[in-house]
Design an enzyme around this catalytic site. Structure first.
Site, PDB file in Angstrom:
ATOM      1  N   LEU A  49       0.912  -1.298   0.097  1.00  0.00           N
ATOM      2  CA  LEU A  49       0.016  -0.015   0.011  1.00  0.00           C
ATOM      3  C   LEU A  49       0.550   1.162  -0.009  1.00  0.00           C
ATOM      4  CD1 LEU A  49      -2.747  -1.173   2.581  1.00  0.00           C
ATOM      5  CD2 LEU A  49      -2.947  -0.999   0.314  1.00  0.00           C
ATOM      6  N   GLY A  50       2.026   1.254   0.786  1.00  0.00           N
ATOM      7  CA  GLY A  50       2.877   2.450   0.588  1.00  0.00           C
ATOM      8  C   GLY A  50       4.181   2.203   1.614  1.00  0.00           C
TER       9      GLY A  50
ATOM     10  N   GLY B 263       6.841   3.934   4.212  1.00  0.00           N
ATOM     11  CA  GLY B 263       6.909   5.218   5.158  1.00  0.00           C
ATOM     12  C   GLY B 263       8.315   5.652   5.709  1.00  0.00           C
TER      13      GLY B 263
ATOM     14  N   PHE C 164       9.438   4.433   8.746  1.00  0.00           N
ATOM     15  CA  PHE C 164       9.621   3.384   9.428  1.00  0.00           C
ATOM     16  C   PHE C 164       9.557   2.150   9.091  1.00  0.00           C
ATOM     17  CE2 PHE C 164       8.998   6.079  13.848  1.00  0.00           C
ATOM     18  CZ  PHE C 164      10.697   6.153  13.548  1.00  0.00           C
TER      19      PHE C 164
ATOM     20  N   ASP D 250       1.780  12.771  15.062  1.00  0.00           N
ATOM     21  CA  ASP D 250       1.948  12.969  13.826  1.00  0.00           C
ATOM     22  C   ASP D 250       0.646  13.050  13.217  1.00  0.00           C
ATOM     23  OD1 ASP D 250       3.544  12.776  11.823  1.00  0.00           O
ATOM     24  OD2 ASP D 250       3.737  10.968  11.527  1.00  0.00           O
TER      25      ASP D 250
END
Length: 667
Positions: free
Chosen positions: A352-353, A355, A357, A472
């Site tokens: 999905l993506g 980041g 981390f 965040d």
């Protein structure tokens, strides 16, 4: 004359052969094969064999069935509610033996059908906006098979009396009494027919609800008994019927027979005339297993030798780190093998993506078929891991309609895997910035998302058992569910502390443009620093651009400065996202922009709390005049006087996030 007599006799014959009878005060349906007069909507239908099927094998849908004529529930002289009695036979059949869709409700409503009602936990009765409104004028008895803690459900198999809200006034686990004190449990979604009686005494102001298997007589002791005068909650004329909905699990909800009587006891259903529910047929045994057992045994002996090596390799492949202290968190821990199968081996097509981390994958749990998102986080050090996992498990207990549920975790080698509920419509930033987005977010959708995120933050800051600082808050960490509700997600950076205590100093983490200036100076994340991030988020959603735009000119680089300058010029609406054109409510847009400036104040003490923010957004309290607060450019910029500006320009904006989140997929 003879011809007319024959016609009358034919009509009488047809009426006597049907399983339906009607009167001034009541009616009875012994099956629905001839019930052409019922008012149906949604996915409700009548099957060829006479079952009223409220839902079929469709996800996230509603079905309604109402008696077509209004019933006068109130006495015209004193306005009190009349007595009534109803009885019906129902059945709930799920695709899984231990997991169901949502449920059925018997409804007394002011209209046939319930316009605008939502599926899933709302049972086709209400939606997120009107649940609990006194103007609903709805009385219902719910048969609920899903536990929704935000609605106060006691378990995933209960009966409840609802007045204008799905937060039941009274509820009990599904069952029936044998004698006066011995209760027998019933599973509502067992696929077996059950019978329920709902009786209201208008003189005594008492409502009784009784449940029993189909083959038993009505128990003498009701499952629910509630003293209540329903006359304030209904109109003089009302409609009676059923409502049902599905969620993420294929479930069929049936009504087999139904009788109703006003000011009297409902007529007994003729069980011999009722149609049969579809059989819940177990999967047939393989012919190979029933006829080839000797061959199978021989094959297993050979394969055992070949499989030893494979087993050892596979065991290493799915090896996990499990220490003694983790036994306290067993219920929140997932097996790595389960997540590996769910994500098809963490294949790229499920990605999905990515980041700061780790990487996020979509998956489907093999046991429950529930859609999940799995975030793989690298950790090289074991220092503080026990405390970190304890916080993750604590965050897993958060329950709010505007938060993405954190379901649990898994540890394996140098990895920590966080498991979230999957959000069908992906992250908010994709719809704000992706030129190839499938549709444009309307102003109403944006304003609803803003209020939802504010409600979620207020829950984190003040309503939960501990203070949760998210650290965040930004558009990419706001996910959209199937109904386009905004849900704050990615709690990988969140910190917890007790109410009334001070937060501890930590490493500065977050995303440039959303970081409060005092957080970068002290390393102490507070609810006020979350409010600062929320202020940047407000401007981001209304303006349709990021807090820091590396492609912009120096005058337009920082969004809060741009908004402040246009406010100072008296034309703050100039910054509203041009993609909206004139299709927005200017009063709301102006209020949100000014609130964004108020939350972006560089002085933490000058920012509102999330409780105050919610009051502003709901219009319960007027926003203060910014001019009277003495806000200046220094008061709303990113603390350039403290050297933050240099920090911002010295880092690559393309990788500025410490926890960049694409968490749960696109449309």
């Amino acid at each position: 004359m003879i011809f007319k007599l024959v016609i009358k006799l034919l009509v009488l014959f047809l009426c006597s052969s049907t399983s339906i009878s009607q009167g001034n005060n009541g009616f009875i349906y012994n099956g629905f094969q001839r019930a052409n007069n019922l008012s149906l909507d949604g996915i409700a239908e009548i099957t060829p064999n006479g079952l009223l099927m409220l839902t079929n094998d469709t996800k996230q849908k509603t079905g309604h069935a109402f008696y077509p004529n209004p019933i006068k529930f109130k006495n015209t002289q004193d306005g009190s509610s009349s007595s009534f009695s109803t009885s019906f036979v129902f059945g709930i059949i799920s695709e899984y033996p231990t997991l169901s869709g949502h449920g059925i409700a018997f409804v007394i409503a002011p209209t046939r059908g319930l316009p605008g009602a939502s599926a899933s936990q709302y049972l086709g009765l209400f939606n997120i906006s009107n649940d609990g409104n006194a103007t609903n004028f709805v009385v219902a008895v719910e048969l609920d098979t899903i536990e929704n803690t935000e609605l106060g459900d006691i378990n995933n198999n209960h009966v409840g009396i609802d007045i204008n809200s799905l937060r039941s006034n009274l509820s009990e686990p599904a069952g029936y009494y044998q004698g006066h004190d011995q209760i027998q449990n019933l599973t509502l979604f067992s696929g077996l027919p059950m019978r329920i009686w709902v009786e209201y005494n208008g003189v005594a102001k008492q409502m009784n609800v009784t449940l029993a298997p189909l083959n038993l007589e009505k128990p003498k002791t009701p499952l629910l008994s509630m003293w209540i005068d329903i006359s304030p909650f209904i109109n003089q004329s009302m409609y009676v019927g059923f409502s049902s909905s599905t969620g993420s699990v294929f479930t069929r909800h049936y009504v087999v027979g139904w009788s109703f009587m006003l000011n009297g006891e409902a007529e007994e259903l003729d069980l011999s005339e009722l149609p049969k529910l579809p059989r819940v047929v177990p999967k047939k045994k393989s012919r190979f297993l029933t006829m080839g057992v000797p061959v199978l045994i021989l094959s297993l002996l050979v394969l055992t030798l070949l499989g030893v090596g494979y087993y050892v390799r596979r065991k290493r492949k799915f090896a996990e780190i499990v220490e003694d202290w983790e036994h306290d968190f067993a219920t929140q821990r997932f097996h790595f093998k389960e997540l590996y199968v769910a994500t098809q081996g963490f294949k790229e097509k499920e990605l999905l993506g990515t980041g700061g981390f780790g990487r996020v994958y979509r998956g489907v749990l093999p046991s429950s078929k529930m859609e999940i998102a799995v975030k793989r986080v690298s950790h090289e050090s074991r220092q503080g891991m026990r405390e970190f996992v304890a916080e993750i498990v604590s965050l897993g207990r958060l329950r709010h309609r505007n938060l993405v549920p954190l379901l649990g975790y898994c540890r394996r080698k140098n990895e920590l895997l966080l498991v979230y509920e999957y959000m069908q419509n992906g992250s908010l930033d994709k719809l704000l910035y992706d030129q190839n987005a499938s549709f444009l977010l309307s102003w109403n959708q944006r304003f609803r998302i803003i209020k939802g995120v504010a409600s979620g933050l207020y829950y984190l800051h003040e309503e939960w058992e501990q203070v949760v600082v998210h650290r965040d808050v930004k558009a990419s960490n706001v996910l959209l569910d199937s109904e386009m509700n905004g849900r704050l997600g990615d709690f990988g950076l969140a910190r917890l502390y007790d109410h009334g205590t001070d937060p501890q100093t930590t490493h500065v983490v977050g995303t440039l443009g959303y970081l409060a200036p005092e957080h970068t100076r002290t390393g102490r994340a507070t609810t006020s620093s979350d409010v600062y991030s929320f202020g940047a988020f407000l401007l981001e959603v209304v303006c349709g651009r990021r807090p820091i735009d590396p492609q912009a000119t120096s005058e337009s680089l920082i969004l809060v400065d741009v908004v402040y300058n246009w406010w100072k010029k008296g034309n703050i609406l100039k910054v509203v996202d041009q993609k909206l054109g004139n299709e927005y409510v200017w009063q709301q847009a102006e209020m949100v922009l000014k609130l964004g400036l108020l939350c972006s104040n560089s002085e933490a003490i000058a920012r509102p709390s999330m409780r105050q923010v919610l009051l502003y957004l709901e219009g319960a309290v007027a926003l203060p005049d910014l001019s009277s607060l003495g806000i200046s450019a220094n008061g709303v910029t990113f603390a350039s006087r403290d050297g933050f500006e240099d920090f911002a320009f010295s880092h690559s904006l393309s990788s500025s996030s410490a926890a960049e989140s694409s968490i749960f997929g696109g449309r």
